[in-house]
Scaffold this active site. Sequence first.
Site, PDB file in Angstrom:
ATOM      1  N   CYS A 142     -36.773  16.231  -4.554  1.00 52.59           N
ATOM      2  CA  CYS A 142     -37.926  16.822  -5.326  1.00 52.59           C
ATOM      3  C   CYS A 142     -39.342  16.690  -4.300  1.00 52.59           C
ATOM      4  O   CYS A 142     -39.179  17.309  -3.340  1.00 52.59           O
ATOM      5  CB  CYS A 142     -38.351  16.288  -6.885  1.00 52.59           C
ATOM      6  SG  CYS A 142     -39.175  17.603  -7.653  1.00 52.59           S
ATOM      7  N   HIS A 235     -33.810  18.028  -9.897  1.00 48.87           N
ATOM      8  CA  HIS A 235     -33.507  16.465 -10.279  1.00 48.87           C
ATOM      9  C   HIS A 235     -32.141  16.434 -11.122  1.00 48.87           C
ATOM     10  O   HIS A 235     -32.157  16.299 -12.434  1.00 48.87           O
ATOM     11  CB  HIS A 235     -34.682  16.459 -11.417  1.00 48.87           C
ATOM     12  CG  HIS A 235     -35.976  15.841 -10.894  1.00 48.87           C
ATOM     13  ND1 HIS A 235     -36.232  14.878 -10.234  1.00 48.87           N
ATOM     14  CD2 HIS A 235     -36.925  16.797 -10.592  1.00 48.87           C
ATOM     15  CE1 HIS A 235     -37.463  15.103  -9.768  1.00 48.87           C
ATOM     16  NE2 HIS A 235     -38.005  16.142 -10.278  1.00 48.87           N
ATOM     17  N   GLU A 237     -30.721  14.060 -11.296  1.00 43.31           N
ATOM     18  CA  GLU A 237     -30.401  12.515 -11.746  1.00 43.31           C
ATOM     19  C   GLU A 237     -31.092  12.559 -13.293  1.00 43.31           C
ATOM     20  O   GLU A 237     -30.727  11.511 -13.904  1.00 43.31           O
ATOM     21  CB  GLU A 237     -31.014  11.426 -11.070  1.00 43.31           C
ATOM     22  CG  GLU A 237     -32.883  11.619 -10.881  1.00 43.31           C
ATOM     23  CD  GLU A 237     -33.471  12.689 -10.300  1.00 43.31           C
ATOM     24  OE1 GLU A 237     -34.491  12.556 -10.160  1.00 43.31           O
ATOM     25  OE2 GLU A 237     -32.715  13.590  -9.689  1.00 43.31           O
TER      26      GLU A 237
END
Length: 305
Positions: A142, A235, A237
């Site tokens: 990011c 993102h 994750e």
Amino acid sequence: MPLNLPSRLPAVEILKSENIFVMDSQQASTQDIRPLRIVILNLMPLKITTETDLIRLLSNTPLQIEVDFLKISGHISKNTPVEHMMTFYKDFSTLRNENYDGMIITGAPVEQMPFEEVDYWKEVSEIFDWARTHVTSTLYICWAAQAGLYHFYGVPKYPLPQKMFGIFKHKVYDHQNPIFRGFDDEFYVPHSRHTEVRKSDIEKVPELTLLSESEESGVYMVMARGGREFFITGHSEYSPYTLDTEYRRDLDKGLPIEMPLNYYRNNDPKEGPLVRWRGHANLLFSNWLNYFVYQQTPYDIREIK
């Protein structure tokens, strides 16, 4: 996998409750193998949440991994207890002579500021440069992806008319690249950002390879130096309820925020999220660890250059 973590790290008990195998430092010391050394520069405000999200994905291979957490010197985290930072995080000055097999640098809530105006820009730039000679492969996520592309290659970022917020479909450009091994032709990724990098700027830099993008959310993954650097704008994750938490937080603050796109079942927050990025996220991290860290790093970690 045997993930070697400090025994009192909050993520350990959280992940054990999810039936994810983690190993504390005492148990790991009985295994006669060299673990992969991973350092995480965590710039996110909710550090314990980010630690847990990343460790969850790092746990998905049979490799033993030893994790260190790195923080910016002198930067006080407002959303994480001081005791936690003092116990589990190290300053760059204590790690600068170390070598690591892999590094992860997270996003940060500073993306609407010019890079040079971020109060820790000088130190984070120094860490970026250090990683090139002390780490086998680095994953920039990011804001860190935007910052790394700007610092090394002069790629600018641009403000978006409104927040890129939701789950977006992506396509693969190079199916032969090991980072995509096991991927479907299309896959989904969460995004939550106010700025973007553009394909036209990436294509001007011969050292950069655009590996994946989305018609809706734009550039997703860029590779450099044969996989020693990956720049990822989304993102992967994120846990299932991260976007929901962000959405409700901004609503409570009265901030202008649209409902995250393609996220809730039937576009109804009351029905909860439809999770369709978890498989891709696990493949992304396991492929990175296997093909660009484990298979590339020297046995003597001091030989990394």
